[in-house]
Motif scaffolding. Sequence first.
Motif, PDB file in Angstrom:
ATOM      1  N   ASP B  63       0.825  -1.208   0.000  1.00  0.00           N
ATOM      2  CA  ASP B  63       0.000   0.000   0.000  1.00  0.00           C
ATOM      3  C   ASP B  63       0.861   1.261   0.000  1.00  0.00           C
ATOM      4  OD1 ASP B  63      -2.037  -1.755   0.224  1.00  0.00           O
ATOM      5  OD2 ASP B  63      -2.389  -1.425   2.365  1.00  0.00           O
ATOM      6  N   TRP B 187       7.303   8.056   6.455  1.00  0.00           N
ATOM      7  CA  TRP B 187       6.685   8.645   7.648  1.00  0.00           C
ATOM      8  C   TRP B 187       5.177   8.395   7.673  1.00  0.00           C
ATOM      9  CZ3 TRP B 187       9.335  14.138   8.363  1.00  0.00           C
ATOM     10  CH2 TRP B 187      10.706  13.933   8.601  1.00  0.00           C
ATOM     11  N   MET B 189       3.754   5.878   6.329  1.00  0.00           N
ATOM     12  CA  MET B 189       3.552   4.448   6.559  1.00  0.00           C
ATOM     13  C   MET B 189       3.488   4.135   8.050  1.00  0.00           C
ATOM     14  SD  MET B 189       5.894   1.288   5.285  1.00  0.00           S
ATOM     15  CE  MET B 189       6.887   0.951   6.712  1.00  0.00           C
ATOM     16  N   VAL B 190       4.396   4.721   8.828  1.00  0.00           N
ATOM     17  CA  VAL B 190       4.404   4.392  10.261  1.00  0.00           C
ATOM     18  C   VAL B 190       3.583   5.351  11.106  1.00  0.00           C
ATOM     19  CG1 VAL B 190       6.622   3.194  10.179  1.00  0.00           C
ATOM     20  CG2 VAL B 190       6.579   5.655  10.696  1.00  0.00           C
ATOM     21  N   GLY B 191       3.389   6.590  10.644  1.00  0.00           N
ATOM     22  CA  GLY B 191       2.657   7.559  11.440  1.00  0.00           C
ATOM     23  C   GLY B 191       3.554   8.504  12.224  1.00  0.00           C
ATOM     24  N   PHE B 192       4.720   8.797  11.665  1.00  0.00           N
ATOM     25  CA  PHE B 192       5.647   9.750  12.309  1.00  0.00           C
ATOM     26  C   PHE B 192       5.341  11.157  11.811  1.00  0.00           C
ATOM     27  CE2 PHE B 192       9.827  12.019  12.096  1.00  0.00           C
ATOM     28  CZ  PHE B 192      10.036  12.147  13.452  1.00  0.00           C
ATOM     29  N   ALA B 207      -4.459   8.083  22.514  1.00  0.00           N
ATOM     30  CA  ALA B 207      -5.225   8.475  21.330  1.00  0.00           C
ATOM     31  C   ALA B 207      -4.289   8.650  20.157  1.00  0.00           C
ATOM     32  CB  ALA B 207      -5.939   9.809  21.610  1.00  0.00           C
ATOM     33  N   PRO B 208      -4.810   8.423  18.946  1.00  0.00           N
ATOM     34  CA  PRO B 208      -3.985   8.705  17.771  1.00  0.00           C
ATOM     35  C   PRO B 208      -3.716  10.195  17.655  1.00  0.00           C
ATOM     36  CG  PRO B 208      -6.230   8.199  17.113  1.00  0.00           C
ATOM     37  CD  PRO B 208      -6.152   7.955  18.592  1.00  0.00           C
ATOM     38  N   PHE B 209      -2.615  10.534  16.993  1.00  0.00           N
ATOM     39  CA  PHE B 209      -2.246  11.945  16.826  1.00  0.00           C
ATOM     40  C   PHE B 209      -2.688  12.391  15.439  1.00  0.00           C
ATOM     41  CE2 PHE B 209       0.866  15.328  15.824  1.00  0.00           C
ATOM     42  CZ  PHE B 209       0.531  16.188  16.857  1.00  0.00           C
ATOM     43  N   ALA B 226      -1.968   4.538   7.837  1.00  0.00           N
ATOM     44  CA  ALA B 226      -3.210   3.806   7.619  1.00  0.00           C
ATOM     45  C   ALA B 226      -3.893   3.525   8.957  1.00  0.00           C
ATOM     46  CB  ALA B 226      -2.914   2.512   6.883  1.00  0.00           C
ATOM     47  N   ASP B 227      -3.069   3.183   9.937  1.00  0.00           N
ATOM     48  CA  ASP B 227      -3.543   2.848  11.260  1.00  0.00           C
ATOM     49  C   ASP B 227      -4.215   4.041  11.940  1.00  0.00           C
ATOM     50  OD1 ASP B 227      -3.822   1.129  13.288  1.00  0.00           O
ATOM     51  OD2 ASP B 227      -1.752   1.253  14.010  1.00  0.00           O
ATOM     52  N   THR B 228      -3.542   5.186  11.917  1.00  0.00           N
ATOM     53  CA  THR B 228      -4.093   6.380  12.537  1.00  0.00           C
ATOM     54  C   THR B 228      -5.363   6.804  11.821  1.00  0.00           C
ATOM     55  OG1 THR B 228      -1.849   7.043  13.067  1.00  0.00           O
ATOM     56  CG2 THR B 228      -3.544   8.728  13.250  1.00  0.00           C
ATOM     57  N   ALA B 231      -8.308   4.685  12.775  1.00  0.00           N
ATOM     58  CA  ALA B 231      -8.738   4.973  14.139  1.00  0.00           C
ATOM     59  C   ALA B 231      -9.455   6.311  14.212  1.00  0.00           C
ATOM     60  CB  ALA B 231      -7.536   4.962  15.070  1.00  0.00           C
TER      61      ALA B 231
END
Lengths: 592, 242
Positions: B63, B187, B189-192, B207-209, B226-228, B231
């Motif tokens: 993805d 970034w 991809m991981v949520g940084f 909580a997600p940022f 994708a994760d954040t 959520a």
Amino acid sequence: MATQLPKTDVVIVGAGWTGLAAAKELADAGQRCVVIERGDWRHDASNFGAPEEHDELKYARRKEHMIDTPTKTLSFRNNADQTALPMRRLGSFLPGKGLGGAGIHWNGQLWRPLPSDLEMRSHYADRYGEDILKGMNVQDWGMTYDELEPHFDFFDRVCGTSGVAGNLNGETQDGGNPFEGPRSSDYPNPPMKASPPLQMFRDTAEQMGYNPFHMPSANVTRAYENAYGAQLHPCTYCGFCERFGCGYFAKADPIVCIYDVVKDHENFELRMNSQVLRVEKSEDGKTATGVTYVDENGREVFQPADTVCLNAYALWNVHLMLVSGLGTPYDPETGEGTVGRNYAYQTIAAASVFFDENVWSNPFMGAGALGMTIDDFNGDNFDHSDLGFVGGGYISANQTNGRPINYHPTPPDTPKWGAEWKQAVRENYLHHVGIVCHGSSVAVPQNYLDLDPTYKDAYGQPLLRMTFDFPENDRKMSAYVLSKAEEIARNMDNVRAVSTVNRAAEGEKYSIVPYQTTHNTGGAVIGSDPKTSVVNRYGQMWDHHNVFVFGACLFPQNLGYNPTGPLMGLAYWTLDHMKNDYLQNPRPLMDA
Amino acid sequence: MPQFSRRAVLMQLGASGLAALTPGAALAQNRYAELDTQPWSYLDGNEARFLASMADVLIPEDDFPSASQAGVVDFIDLQLAGPYGQGAGLYLEGPFGDGTPEQGWQADHTPASLIRTGIARLERDDTRLVDLDADEREEFVTRLSEGKDFDLGDVPAKTLFDEIWALVKEGYFADPIYGGNKGYAGWEMVGFPGAHAYYPDHVDKNAPFPAPPRGIAHVPGTRHSADTASALRGADTPKEEG
């Protein structure tokens, strides 16, 4: 032919934490101080600002704030049967370079030693019998916790340390570390916030009967004016402490906490980009006459001084003694000599906790000293009768950073690269915390520092040679403390998987490649017996009374704590005795 | 010697190579496209194709972009041409010994010459990584990662693998100012969230940022991990104030 400069009262080698503290205290006492620093001038205000400083590639990978190996490195081997080879690239530890030294890229985990740590040989011998220390060069520091306490307390007020006291004047306090020595005053600032994994670690540790507390932190939690009148600001939890300078003025460092309040002092002079080559001795060899260095223009210069302070990084202080002929080099064959003896390190293991999607660790929100800790398995806080080792370590859920090049926690059995690795990195990055076991390191006869017979540095001087492997004692200690950390990890809620890593696992040799800690200790240790220490209990060289030594090279063996707190306590203790005794009447402060 | 453009090199990856694996649209957006009229700074065409092939085994497309799609080969090229590649952080005085794994890098090479020499010796019999099919490439990279079965003279195979893998990760996750992490691929991809980091109001919240990435150059990213994102779509997700 070296250019000779006019004499100064005190010459100080190195502008890190101890060098700048020495300059401030001695300048205030009327001593003209010249500080010589190998690296560049820099300042939090002009050099460490976000977002430029938040550059993982430049600072954490290319290590722009650290020593560069082409100029200064050492050689390394695991044991005396091997040929030492140069540490060609930085790895296991990261000495600093430039104004502030390694003190600008530390995490700010600011500990005090346990009272029993400072009397380690006496303490263990009394409680368990001498045999428990067989084969080790474990020894007492030569002073007590009570003697150092005022200096720990002062340094807490230089840094604006945050935390919860566990022992105030002998009274145990809720929420603090019940094992710590008595504090004469509370932490200057309240503890840091706790991220979700740290809250979970605290709850689980409590349920298991342990005593969790906020790690003592020099990441300041509110606006604070320090003991010298310097202003610090509250931490932003930006996640860029370790390996970075702090442009927020929120992580206590030698520049904002000390340099700024001494830089305009009439007794203070700083010379940058100047590499000290050796300490010069008088004809009778009993005193030092000053230092010879290469200045910023490549000229060799002799700076005469009444008093010489060695404030370089622990390893380089030992190197300077060896190339200058200060003291007697340690001989591992005979056990005689002291310079280079009792080199020790830090024994690091960790449990990795993988949460389900309901726990958001957001690891990029962090701070160097953002941790929830238990001290139940550190020092002699637990019964060692049947364990077969001495020492221990703290266990701490730490959230220091989520630097994306480096921070790729993946559950056990994940491939090291490829599609599955990529998927695992993506799924776990935001839902993970590490629990570190920060273990002590005993001194043993076969681990030591001397000069390399083959390799030379950029100035033509022999490299320092390190001979080190984890002692059997510390392998057992590390396995034991890690097993306790793993139990806590497995008892936490919402955990999908736990993995562990132990740098001192049985069968694994110490490797200079993966980063562990910049906590190299010993080699010029403090004590009350000239046969087993380089300096007396005041930090004064036995053999050359006008040379004073600072830093973690003084530690007779390494603690289960980070070294900056203990070494700064020692620094202010030494400076106290210099100001109030030695400088009025220069002489050996103890009989050899 | 003719200076082939980056795009020309990319188009030579072959039927089983990157071009075949990469949709045209993604190709047009990747970092080669931005630099495509320029020649390489350090690499030659063979080296670039080798590194693209190997990098895409290490970080393949899913993805999120593959390594080469995220500009990793451009990143490596610029790094090898610069101080790092030329040995700025390496003590290179002899004598050189093999050493033990615990003694670290002992090769008589800068990173740039290690990679150049290593690739030349890996491909000296004219078998090119780029000509292998996907399974063969994976098998090759596996063997290289184990450091076995290769005689590369004074280039230790394991050191070569470790060096390339380190550069690939750096190129995928370093700030985009260095030419990789194109469009914040790594970034996102991981949520940084990047270099503009200020979290005192969030650090203690489970909580997600909500902010997408923003690098040193202050260019805003477009999407969350994708994760954040999933959520944040959830009904009960706590919203961040301010």
